[in-house]
Scaffold this active site. Sequence first.
Site, PDB file in Angstrom:
ATOM      1  N   ASP A 145      59.351  48.788   8.354  1.00 58.37           N
ATOM      2  CA  ASP A 145      58.909  49.574   9.497  1.00 58.37           C
ATOM      3  C   ASP A 145      60.016  49.677  10.545  1.00 58.37           C
ATOM      4  OD1 ASP A 145      56.442  50.057   8.436  1.00 58.37           O
ATOM      5  OD2 ASP A 145      55.375  48.566   9.629  1.00 58.37           O
TER       6      ASP A 145
ATOM      7  N   LYS B  18      57.664  54.685  11.520  1.00 56.52           N
ATOM      8  CA  LYS B  18      57.123  55.847  12.216  1.00 56.52           C
ATOM      9  C   LYS B  18      57.305  55.647  13.711  1.00 56.52           C
ATOM     10  CE  LYS B  18      53.634  56.938   8.711  1.00 56.52           C
ATOM     11  NZ  LYS B  18      54.243  56.093   7.687  1.00 56.52           N
TER      12      LYS B  18
ATOM     13  N   MET C  63      49.313  50.752  20.652  1.00 62.13           N
ATOM     14  CA  MET C  63      49.624  52.187  20.541  1.00 62.13           C
ATOM     15  C   MET C  63      48.974  53.007  21.642  1.00 62.13           C
ATOM     16  SD  MET C  63      49.446  52.598  16.375  1.00 62.13           S
ATOM     17  CE  MET C  63      48.267  51.293  16.005  1.00 62.13           C
TER      18      MET C  63
END
Length: 552
Positions: A35, A57, A166
């Site tokens: 990641d 991402k 997030m």
Amino acid sequence: MTGKVYLVGAGPGRAGYLTLRAQQLLLQAEVLVHDALISPDVLQGLPKDCMYFDVGKRGGKPSPDQAEIDRLLVEQCRLGKQVVRLKSGDPFVFGRTTSEIQALKAATCAFEVVPGLSSALAAPLLAHIPLTDLALSHSFTVLTAHDVNQIDWATMARLQTLVILMGSRHLATITQTLMGYGMRSGMPIAIIRWASQPQQQVWQGTLIDIVQKTKGEKLSPCIMVVGEVVGLRDYLQPEQSTATDCQPSSQTGRVTVQRDASGMDASGIDASGINASTAGSMTAGSNGLPLTAKTLLVTRAAGQSSQFSHLLKAQGAAVIEMPALEITPPSSWDALDDAIARLSQFHWLVLTSANAVTYFCDRLLALGHDTRALAGLKIAVVGKKTNRVLNQRGLMADFIPPDFVADAMVEHWPEATLSGQRLLFPRVESGGREVLVKELTSQGATVTEVAAYESGCPAAIAPEALKHLQARQVDVITFASSKTVRHGSVLFEQALGDRWRDVLESVAIASIGPQTSETCHELIGRVDIEATEFTLDGLTQALVQWASASSD
């Protein structure tokens, strides 16, 4: 050689927080698929011939979609490779691991899942924020705010501690929505960016001011913690003698962040929270703290952070918190809603408690208004804390009486006469003192009283408080209002029986001022310590003076 895929949790990102199993697998990896939030030091131990693929991402940047990652894992496994799929945090916490496992199983590829330390747990810890606390938080809830429209915010607003992943792009929406569903505007919040990394940063504020404090700052990647436990951060940090200051931005009002040689942060703000005049009068105990070896039982409102407890801990006291008030919305909003609809008809808004400020302003927002609706009103407040909470809302008082009691308001009213003045008075629904309203009315004012909140007695005494009382391990019980005395007496009698006053016989009773003392005399029979300045600072000073006198 038969290939195999290891779905490994990397923890918060630094090599030091990998599990031993994760470190072992990295040393043997032939292929690494990782990641974006993996620190370079994690990759330093890879074999020289290891191939690695960055599939992280990151918002706004091109990255492989999940289907591509699934195909890559299957492809490398079929080539007979030992593949480490390194995922931030724990593979099963918002890690999209299910899709990868399904793809591997469909291709009959061998796999193993290796747990990691979730950033939802690690980030608060590395910022010195406990997610649970005996008095402040019995549980915590972890959620992702990637899609804020999918969250049951009404439920979230009733929970004790939230850990939000997030959510940086939606900070304003999150704070406004939580307040809209009833979470108090003064609820503490911390934002932890790059947890565990050398560039770790922490911003601390409240729901009402955190957006302004972080204005212009890049927050991603971050973990947010919302709850009373955030207020414990200042008191759970180790001393960092080698720290160097990273000064706050004057534009953002960001809290000071300190870092030692390893990059770990420690808050640079004054932990005591006591103003200079109070601190200057402190008499130091054997270790420099005047309340060392004293255990204080602090009565307070349930669900609200105790500023007073923080002040006492900073002076060395062991503090046991006993909720003696439950602050809730009123039984009906009708009267307050009607008054808000008629704000232009009033000359003054009178606020005599922090709860009145909070509930009035929150209701104003809930009805679709903002502080501009108060443009034609003058505001009178009683007490420093009430004024401080008002200032946090971006509002300034037009009048604060010199004495920190409501009765002084009439005597020092700033205008020549009260006759003809129309006053809006949002207040507690039941049990409030009537002296202020009677005096204002007797001077010719028209006072409209509306219920803005209610305060009741908790169902039972806090277990920790009961344990210390039964063991005769309490030196002082503090009361900051008459209601805490009344409700505290009820709780003491429920828990200790008819002889509860005998249990309190060896305990000093401390009061914030004359009105509270009067209730103490009525229900407990005495007062041993009374503040001369009717504030939490003043009560802290009185306790320090008492401790100094008792040690002479």
